[in-house]
Design an enzyme around this catalytic site. Structure first.
Site, mmCIF file in Angstrom:
data_model
loop_
_atom_site.group_PDB
_atom_site.id
_atom_site.type_symbol
_atom_site.label_atom_id
_atom_site.label_comp_id
_atom_site.label_asym_id
_atom_site.label_seq_id
_atom_site.Cartn_x
_atom_site.Cartn_y
_atom_site.Cartn_z
ATOM 1 N N THR A 87 0.880 -1.170 0.000
ATOM 2 C CA THR A 87 0.000 0.000 0.000
ATOM 3 C C THR A 87 0.916 1.217 0.000
ATOM 4 O O THR A 87 2.039 1.157 0.502
ATOM 5 C CB THR A 87 -0.930 0.047 1.229
ATOM 6 O OG1 THR A 87 -0.124 0.198 2.389
ATOM 7 C CG2 THR A 87 -1.757 -1.199 1.330
ATOM 8 N N GLU B 23 -5.663 -4.320 0.484
ATOM 9 C CA GLU B 23 -5.865 -5.409 1.452
ATOM 10 C C GLU B 23 -6.967 -6.374 1.019
ATOM 11 O O GLU B 23 -7.132 -7.447 1.598
ATOM 12 C CB GLU B 23 -6.240 -4.827 2.826
ATOM 13 C CG GLU B 23 -5.121 -4.108 3.549
ATOM 14 C CD GLU B 23 -4.953 -2.644 3.115
ATOM 15 O OE1 GLU B 23 -5.437 -2.274 2.024
ATOM 16 O OE2 GLU B 23 -4.318 -1.890 3.866
ATOM 17 N N LYS C 73 -13.868 17.731 12.220
ATOM 18 C CA LYS C 73 -14.747 17.911 13.376
ATOM 19 C C LYS C 73 -14.813 19.391 13.698
ATOM 20 O O LYS C 73 -13.827 19.994 14.086
ATOM 21 C CB LYS C 73 -14.165 17.169 14.585
ATOM 22 C CG LYS C 73 -14.547 15.711 14.703
ATOM 23 C CD LYS C 73 -15.924 15.590 15.351
ATOM 24 C CE LYS C 73 -16.326 14.162 15.623
ATOM 25 N NZ LYS C 73 -15.741 13.592 16.804
ATOM 26 N N TRP D 276 -19.503 16.592 12.994
ATOM 27 C CA TRP D 276 -18.727 16.028 11.923
ATOM 28 C C TRP D 276 -19.147 16.613 10.567
ATOM 29 O O TRP D 276 -20.331 16.811 10.296
ATOM 30 C CB TRP D 276 -18.955 14.518 11.986
ATOM 31 C CG TRP D 276 -18.457 13.749 10.840
ATOM 32 C CD1 TRP D 276 -17.188 13.327 10.643
ATOM 33 C CD2 TRP D 276 -19.224 13.273 9.746
ATOM 34 N NE1 TRP D 276 -17.114 12.625 9.477
ATOM 35 C CE2 TRP D 276 -18.352 12.570 8.914
ATOM 36 C CE3 TRP D 276 -20.566 13.382 9.379
ATOM 37 C CZ2 TRP D 276 -18.779 11.985 7.737
ATOM 38 C CZ3 TRP D 276 -20.988 12.799 8.206
ATOM 39 C CH2 TRP D 276 -20.089 12.105 7.399
#
Ligand code: ADP
Length: 550
Positions: free
Chosen positions: A179, A324, A434, A439
């Protein structure tokens, strides 16, 4: 499981060679196109396997590639893992230090290198202890002196076209991909034979990215990036024709391949398909009539893009995945009852990341550790598990502890799930903004901003703010000749209509380019670093940041 009963890649190649010996594998090169049949492919792959044996490569050894998408690279896709060795596809866009790190971490024995990438790897290898004992082969008909690399065609010449492909276990390591490591060192993900087998079989289901023997499949997504989303394997399982776009294809190259080879299925990140759209909109006539399906993933497919291809009768399948996950996790197919609904409803669903692929399970966990309801509103971190989801990182026990819990992979993606089960990615856990304890979805704001005429890229990040802890700031790349002041006005007015006031970014900043990771994704970490901690003070955008100043 001995005796050829295990889930391995071998039967896919075996079948294609016998059932479709004349079907073609086409590759664009700077000198024109090469054409091979599956029968020739099987011969050349056997010659490669024999050459690897002669070179001393043994089971479990790692063989690396440093290549674009082409037939020779595809030969390593079966030729390496079918011998019991492990194919490590290196991303040539990685910084040198990462290349050195992963060659050392993987303990690569030999690296197959494209001539156009020779300088890059020679630079990374020069004087580097990590490259000691690593041999090179030049992916072409000429050797590369600087790397002391014989030509691939020489390397496989004079080898037998017969190879006694061994019976392998499903647990046998077959692939390895790192990755890009937006934070910290890259992490290796190992693909076993059975992971690649099950990923291929799930891809072949109607709710995967299915292909038929009549298909002409062009993976634009790089073969160094999670096995080009597994497409070379899936296309072989189907007995389809392959078309590889070669080094750095531009929209004109892709258009020519689509038209002249009759491509029916293709796949790539949104930038590729935005590029083709711009090319067509720029007055170039492209016949897209053979193209049935375009798989878009790696980053969110903008809705406007889906609609543009719809208008040309090309179906966009939006897919979500990760290194993954080998990589496919969700595909945005329409459930049968939704096919009866109006276009607006359908396109909204198709713009989401989609339905979990058959064979996988997932859960979405909120900040309190509770599973969120499927209401399209509540969000949490997506966890996923299944036969083609890795259970650990390569040699990285400390990463395992942080990123796996009770057998689930913690994806780092923040999502909602609606009543129909469609997953929508709303943020990355590390990019969540935030503001005053509430959020804000950076991804949703980006998707909204990119839809404005004149915007070619948009990234929204949280910057620190005295009163609200964090406030969103939008970084925008514009197309030529745009009136910036007017654009800011349009964006701000539009966002105010669509979102709560406090979601509207405190500033819209113009930049030349959004910094990208080696896999072409927005690197918000770099964006934050480049543009500093703006420390917005209450109520006002600091003068230096005001859009008029740009
Ligand atoms: P890297 O982590 O090396 O950049 P990956 O392909 O493993 O490359 O990245 C996986 C991540 O890419 C996902 O966790 C998700 O955040 C993002 N991603 C993949 N597909 C999509 C998509 N269709 N929409 C939005 N984000 C996506």
């Amino acid at each position: 499981m001995p005796g050829g009963h295990a889930q391995t890649l071998r039967p896919f190649m075996w079948r294609a060679e016998r059932l479709y010996p004349d079907t073609e594998i086409v590759s664009r090169t700077h000198e024109g196109r090469t054409r091979h049949t599956y029968a020739e492919y099987a011969d050349r792959t056997a010659r490669l396997a024999n050459a690897l044996d002669a070179h001393g490569i043994e089971r479990d050894d790692r063989v690396a590639t440093f290549c674009w998408n082409h037939t020779r690279h595809f030969e390593t896709y079966f030729g390496v893992p079918n011998t019991g060795a492990q194919l490590h596809t290196i991303n040539p866009l990685l910084p040198d230090e990462h290349i050195r790190y992963i060659v050392d971490d993987a303990d690569d024995e030999i690296v197959f290198v494209d001539p156009s990438l020779a300088e890059k790897i020679a630079g990374a290898a020069e004087g580097a202890a990590e490259f000691e004992g690593v041999d090179f082969v030049a992916m072409g008909s000429s050797e590369i002196d600087a790397l002391d690399a014989p030509a691939y065609e020489e390397f496989i010449a004079d080898r037998s076209t017969e190879y006694d492909w061994p019976d392998l276990d499903g647990d046998q390591p077959a692939g390895l991909c790192y990755t890009s490591g937006t934070t910290g060192k890259p992490k290796g993900v190992e693909y076993t034979q059975s992971m690649l087998w099950s990923h291929t079989m799930a891809s072949q289901t109607p709710q995967g990215i299915p292909m038929e023997d009549s298909d002409v499949v062009m993976p634009v997504v790089p073969m160094f990036h999670v096995n080009a989303w597994g497409m070379p394997f899936t296309a072989t399982a189907a007995g389809a024709k392959h078309v590889y776009p070669g080094p750095s294809p531009d929209p004109a190259d892709l258009a020519a391949l689509i038209e002249e080879e009759g491509v029916t299925v293709s796949a790539g990140v949104p930038t590729v398909w935005l590029g083709l759209r711009e090319y067509v909109e720029g007055g170039n006539e492209v016949d897209l009539s053979t193209l049935d399906t375009v798989i878009i993933g790696g980053a969110a497919a903008p809705r406007a893009l889906i609609e543009w291809y719809d208008e040309r009768d090309v179906e966009v399948l939006h897919a979500w995945g990760m290194t993954e996950l080998s990589p496919i996790g969700t595909v945005s197919h329409l459930k049968h009852d939704l096919r009866e609904t109006d276009y607006e409803t359908q396109v909204k669903k198709r713009s989401k990341q989609g339905l979990v692929a058959p064979g996988l399970e997932f859960e979405v966990i909120d900040e309190d550790g509770e599973e969120v309801p499927w209401n399209g509103d509540d969000f949490g971190e997506l966890r996923i598990r299944g036969p083609w989801v890795t259970k650990e990182y390569f040699k990285r026990p400390e990463a395992n502890e942080a990123e796996f819990v009770d057998g689930w992979l913690k994806t780092g993606d923040v999502v909602t799930v609606d009543e129909d089960g469609y997953i929508q990615l709303v943020d990355r856990t590390k990019d969540v903004i935030k503001s005053g304890g509430e959020w804000i979805s950076s991804v949703e704001l980006e998707n909204a901003i990119i839809a404005y005429d004149g915007v070619s890229e948009a990234a929204v990040v949280g910057v620190s703010h005295e009163r609200w802890q964090e406030r969103p700031v939008a970084f925008v790349v514009v197309t030529d000749g745009v009136d910036r002041e007017e654009l800011v006005e349009r964006i701000e007015t539009g966002l105010r209509e669509e979102y709560p006031e406090w979601w509207v970014p405190d500033a819209v900043e113009f930049i030349d380019e959004v910094p990208k990771t080696a896999t072409g994704k927005f690197s918000k970490k770099d964006l934050r670093e480049q543009h500093g901690d703006q420390s917005l003070v209450e109520g006002a955008v600091p003068e230096a940041d005001a859009p008029e100043e740009e």
